[in-house]
Design an enzyme around this catalytic site. Sequence first.
Site, PDB file in Angstrom:
ATOM      1  N   HIS A  65       0.815  -1.214   0.000  1.00 17.32           N
ATOM      2  CA  HIS A  65       0.000   0.000   0.000  1.00 17.32           C
ATOM      3  C   HIS A  65       0.856   1.276   0.000  1.00 17.32           C
ATOM      4  O   HIS A  65       0.362   2.339  -0.332  1.00 17.32           O
ATOM      5  CB  HIS A  65      -1.068  -0.012   1.108  1.00 17.32           C
ATOM      6  CG  HIS A  65      -0.619   0.343   2.489  1.00 17.32           C
ATOM      7  ND1 HIS A  65      -0.315  -0.599   3.457  1.00 17.32           N
ATOM      8  CD2 HIS A  65      -0.435   1.537   3.086  1.00 17.32           C
ATOM      9  CE1 HIS A  65       0.027   0.007   4.576  1.00 17.32           C
ATOM     10  NE2 HIS A  65      -0.046   1.308   4.384  1.00 17.32           N
ATOM     11  N   ASP A 120       1.180  -7.665   2.403  1.00 18.61           N
ATOM     12  CA  ASP A 120       1.271  -6.237   2.074  1.00 18.61           C
ATOM     13  C   ASP A 120       2.733  -5.788   1.899  1.00 18.61           C
ATOM     14  O   ASP A 120       3.274  -5.069   2.736  1.00 18.61           O
ATOM     15  CB  ASP A 120       0.580  -5.432   3.189  1.00 18.61           C
ATOM     16  CG  ASP A 120       0.313  -3.988   2.790  1.00 18.61           C
ATOM     17  OD1 ASP A 120       0.892  -3.520   1.798  1.00 18.61           O
ATOM     18  OD2 ASP A 120      -0.476  -3.325   3.485  1.00 18.61           O
ATOM     19  N   SER A 132       3.932   2.273   8.531  1.00 18.42           N
ATOM     20  CA  SER A 132       3.741   1.300   7.464  1.00 18.42           C
ATOM     21  C   SER A 132       5.046   1.125   6.713  1.00 18.42           C
ATOM     22  O   SER A 132       5.703   2.102   6.363  1.00 18.42           O
ATOM     23  CB  SER A 132       2.663   1.768   6.496  1.00 18.42           C
ATOM     24  OG  SER A 132       1.420   1.383   6.982  1.00 18.42           O
TER      25      SER A 132
HETATM   26  N1  ARG Z   1      -4.808   0.580   7.877  1.00 17.89           N
HETATM   27  C1  ARG Z   1      -3.540   0.659   7.231  1.00 17.89           C
HETATM   28  C2  ARG Z   1      -2.980   2.078   7.344  1.00 17.89           C
HETATM   29  O1  ARG Z   1      -3.467   2.850   8.109  1.00 17.89           O
HETATM   30  C3  ARG Z   1      -3.585   0.176   5.824  1.00 17.89           C
HETATM   31  C4  ARG Z   1      -4.233   1.089   4.838  1.00 17.89           C
HETATM   32  C5  ARG Z   1      -4.206   0.596   3.420  1.00 17.89           C
HETATM   33  N2  ARG Z   1      -5.117  -0.505   3.206  1.00 17.89           N
HETATM   34  C6  ARG Z   1      -6.461  -0.381   2.960  1.00 17.89           C
HETATM   35  N3  ARG Z   1      -7.181  -1.462   2.827  1.00 17.89           N
HETATM   36  N4  ARG Z   1      -7.046   0.773   2.845  1.00 17.89           N
HETATM   37  O2  ARG Z   1      -2.473   2.747   6.510  1.00 17.89           O
HETATM   38  N1  GLU Z   2      -1.313   1.416   7.773  1.00 21.30           N
HETATM   39  C1  GLU Z   2      -0.632   2.432   8.517  1.00 21.30           C
HETATM   40  C2  GLU Z   2       0.353   3.218   7.646  1.00 21.30           C
HETATM   41  O1  GLU Z   2       0.161   3.335   6.457  1.00 21.30           O
HETATM   42  C3  GLU Z   2       0.030   1.807   9.686  1.00 21.30           C
HETATM   43  C4  GLU Z   2      -1.026   1.379  10.593  1.00 21.30           C
HETATM   44  C5  GLU Z   2      -1.115   2.251  11.822  1.00 21.30           C
HETATM   45  O2  GLU Z   2      -1.742   3.319  11.773  1.00 21.30           O
HETATM   46  O3  GLU Z   2      -0.530   1.803  12.802  1.00 21.30           O
HETATM   47  O4  GLU Z   2       1.273   3.824   8.121  1.00 21.30           O
END
Ligand code: ARG
Ligand code: GLU
Length: 714
Positions: A84, A219, A649
Amino acid sequence: MIKRNILIAAAFFSFSLGMAQQYGGMWIPTELNEKEMKDLGMKISAKDIFSTTKPSIKDAVVQFNGGCTAEIISPKGLLLTNHHCGYGQIQYHSTVQNDLLSNGFWAKNMSGELPNPGVTVDFIVDIKEVTAQALNGTANLAEPELSKKISANIEAYKAAQKTEPYQSVMVRSMYYGNKYYAYVTETYKDVRLVGAPPQSIGKFGSDTDNWVWPRHTGDFSMFRIYAGKDNKPAEYSKDNIPYTPKHFLPVSIKDKNENDFTFVFGFPGRTTEYLPAIAVQKIMTDTDPARIAVRDVALKTLDEKMRTDDATRIKYASKYASVANYWKKWIGEVEGLKKSNAVQKKQKYEASLIAKNPEIKTTIDGLNKLYNDQAPFALTNAYYSEVVRNAETLTLANLYSGFVTAYEAGKTDEKSTTAFKNRLSAFYKDYSAELDAKVTAKLLALYANKVSSQYLPAGFEKYKNETQNLQMIEELSKNSVITGRSEVNGASLSSTEIDKAFSNPEKLVKAIKKDDIYQLFTAMKEAYIKNADAQFTSIQSQIDILQKKYMAQQMSTDKDRKFFPDANSTLRVTYGKVKGSTPKDAVSYDYQTHLAGVMEKYIPGDYEFDVPQKLIELYDKKDFGAYKDKTGDVPVGFTATNHTTGGNSGSPALDAQGNLIGLNFDRQWEGTMSDINYDPRFSRNIMVDTKYILFIVDKFADSKWLINEMKVVK
Ligand code: ARG
Ligand code: GLU
């Protein structure tokens, strides 16, 4: 004997739940709790993690394109980050005929690696505390002179630093302006795409599984840093050479066990751990619920259409994911704040501080008053910003309004107009005026119903009904310059049409200002700015002054606590243990998922849960090579108690020896309140297992040449 065991158990318990685990912590790498880390199981030393005199782990950790984190895993500059995080680059190289998002991409050798103009990685060369320099001569100053003097001090400090031409110096405030740190950074600009699994691995589970454990997403994606012939940063050139790092991370494929020591090294974005109880309460009861409510409406309306229409799904996929990401996070945050009794916990803490230092009462009283005074404006701010972000008709009107203001002030030139035009065409490319009319109709109604009338333009009550709003918007859109259905600009605004419209800016600005939708938006904006935003901002600056004081008082009064500064996108280390969790009564989660779980979630043809045929075959044949664990299956994801946030991330998760064991990409929903109130009972970070990454590279992508570059620890 029994007694002794209890004592040992108690000692062990307090070790494993010592300070770091009680409070979490994102530590500046030059100020690590080495002892605590060693107590928890670390075998290397703080100097192995960060040193300016010898190669250290920090030399293998970079900020990826200004947001995510990435790490170097070979002597040839091979870089690992999340799928991502590399999504934009993978998309950039994708066409309908050659869809790398769907099919994945694997360079066969270095000459097949794909350049990404504009993508950068930043190394941190040095970190120094510069509080004395930044605050020099400020003792008797109050705002706004104080801020001016600090800025001047910082500029003077930066100007006095002797750095290489390819380095820069930045100074960041910590602890709400109580301390300052300087960073010397080095930016590499030739970063090429090496490989990415198909979305059905890299984004497996998509939005449904986002923030959720048990998780089965692979990922990850791979890039390579290229340098000039001297190994120094250089603009892209085909003659550049793979970067030779000072240090790279060995990749461990050893089995993991619960309670193994682990640490995460990266660039966490933003946390607010030191707020007073009143601020947490307002987030929990006012602003988070308001933001969630707006997004509920937008997401539901988009989803209905996206499920039945492929073209809409493709147009809105990325926007939907980004709106859904924080929507889901806030829901988890509110639940977690309630469940962990965050407000009561903070109130008790405040009382204990006041007992030690009565002066703190004045600060807390002041903050209570300011937050209560600010509450109606803060709520309006939350509604306004979310409605304008999610009702795209208003987003567009807001964009145009920026242009009109600049034009009338004589501040537009060729460069800014071109930038604005590009922004517009990017926007229109993924925009459906018809679908958005539905979203906007509903959100206008929500705004009219929820926001108190003194912050609304006169006569706004007429928008309380969404059905009438829809008729109104459809009617107005027929002649609107901005929603792209105008007779002036044709039915949809392609870049040629935008060019045409902007060829006569004076006429365009006139047309925009006469546009009914534009007028509706500007009335809304003016009422908000005048009656809510001004008050919101002026109270906020008073809060900032008191929060700085409260932070200093917490640090000088609570001598037992080890403080770490809130995340601010600078390099940090967090540590903990590989651990499952018990987020609810009678619910307990294992720390590790496996490939079997991917197969359990498999829904053939589904846009979130499809699985590539080849992965199914590898699974059926149990062709796992060296990558299975003690269970006989390939481990896919695992959780630990590391205190992470957005920006982490792509961060490496390392073991006691400093080997890479996982790739951070998410947190567990039940623990996302860790941005405000870390709680070791619920807060878990989620990582892709290195065994799964190497399994995919080796067995699925047949890219042994990449494995051969790495130092694999068995
Ligand atoms: N929750 C993760 C973060 O905050 C992954 C986000 C990307 N993935 C998604 N399904 N939107 O960035
Ligand atoms: N998915 C988050 C990012 O893109 C990390 C997840 C979190 O917020 O801990 O940095």
